[in-house]
Design an enzyme around this catalytic site. Sequence first.
Site, PDB file in Angstrom:
ATOM      1  CE1 TYR A   1       7.875   1.870  -2.570  1.00 38.65           C
ATOM      2  CE2 TYR A   1       8.909   0.015  -1.452  1.00 38.65           C
ATOM      3  CZ  TYR A   1       7.778   0.756  -1.768  1.00 38.65           C
ATOM      4  OH  TYR A   1       6.551   0.368  -1.275  1.00 38.65           O
TER       5      TYR A   1
ATOM      6  CG  ASP B   1       3.036   6.285   2.503  1.00 39.24           C
ATOM      7  OD1 ASP B   1       2.251   5.466   3.001  1.00 39.24           O
ATOM      8  OD2 ASP B   1       4.180   6.509   2.942  1.00 39.24           O
TER       9      ASP B   1
ATOM     10  NE  ARG C   1      -0.651  -0.473   4.963  1.00 37.47           N
ATOM     11  CZ  ARG C   1      -1.330  -0.631   6.090  1.00 37.47           C
ATOM     12  NH1 ARG C   1      -2.649  -0.660   6.056  1.00 37.47           N
ATOM     13  NH2 ARG C   1      -0.717  -0.760   7.245  1.00 37.47           N
TER      14      ARG C   1
ATOM     15  NE  ARG D   1       7.163  10.377   1.700  1.00 34.15           N
ATOM     16  CZ  ARG D   1       5.987  10.800   2.185  1.00 34.15           C
ATOM     17  NH1 ARG D   1       4.981   9.945   2.322  1.00 34.15           N
ATOM     18  NH2 ARG D   1       5.841  12.060   2.531  1.00 34.15           N
TER      19      ARG D   1
END
Length: 244
Positions: free
Chosen positions: A108, A51, A49, A194
């Site tokens: 990522y 952000d 999921r 992040r």
Amino acid sequence: MRYFIEFSYNGKNYFGYQIQPDAISVQEELEKALSTILREEIKTTGAGRTDTGVHAKKIFAHFDTEKELDDQLPRRLNSFLPPDISIKRIFQVKDDFHARFDATYRTYEYYIALEKNPFTTESAWQHWKRGLDIDKMNEACKILFEYEDFTSFAKLKTDNKTNICKMYRAEWEQNGSELKFTVSANRFLRNMVRAIVGTMVEIGSGKIKPEDLRKVIEDKHRNSAGTSAPAHGLYLVDVGYEFE
């Protein structure tokens, strides 16, 4: 029968992948399109999921149906879906194969613009007012492999059963005026990438030293890490499975 979907999306207009009340999500758009075309209620389970505002270049989800699907379904879905969601392929898997729990790794990428660039304002973190030392940032990357508990980079008050993650890759590369951070692990916590990037930027800008990252991680508290990097520079680029 269980089917996997491989797809991608630009997350700018969405409050993440997962359905939530009173907010538009990628999952909602995907399920609406599938349900309309297949003429039955379809529920999907995603590999993760993302952000709000985070993008996915390659992500998977699974759904179940009794119908045998034809090769034209991806094209029909792409015609129905908004321009910022694209279906690449749909294929059958074992009935118990799970998009989230059977994933072996996730990768990522995060992009930082080192020069003011009007063409990447929505696709990379504009960090051109202060230089970054990529060597120090890569020195800090090596420290990540010393640990498995990444509580310091986890969003507070989540339903995580564990904050243990196995890191496989973490490195910064510079291509002209752009920095790319590639990070791969068996799983990631909410906001983890992040938060890592935000902390790495503090290291690259000289606010803290690379070795200070050990204390950040060992504190096991979100306030010890840096501010989260903006969502629009983050992309999920790969999810690994052991397909037969």
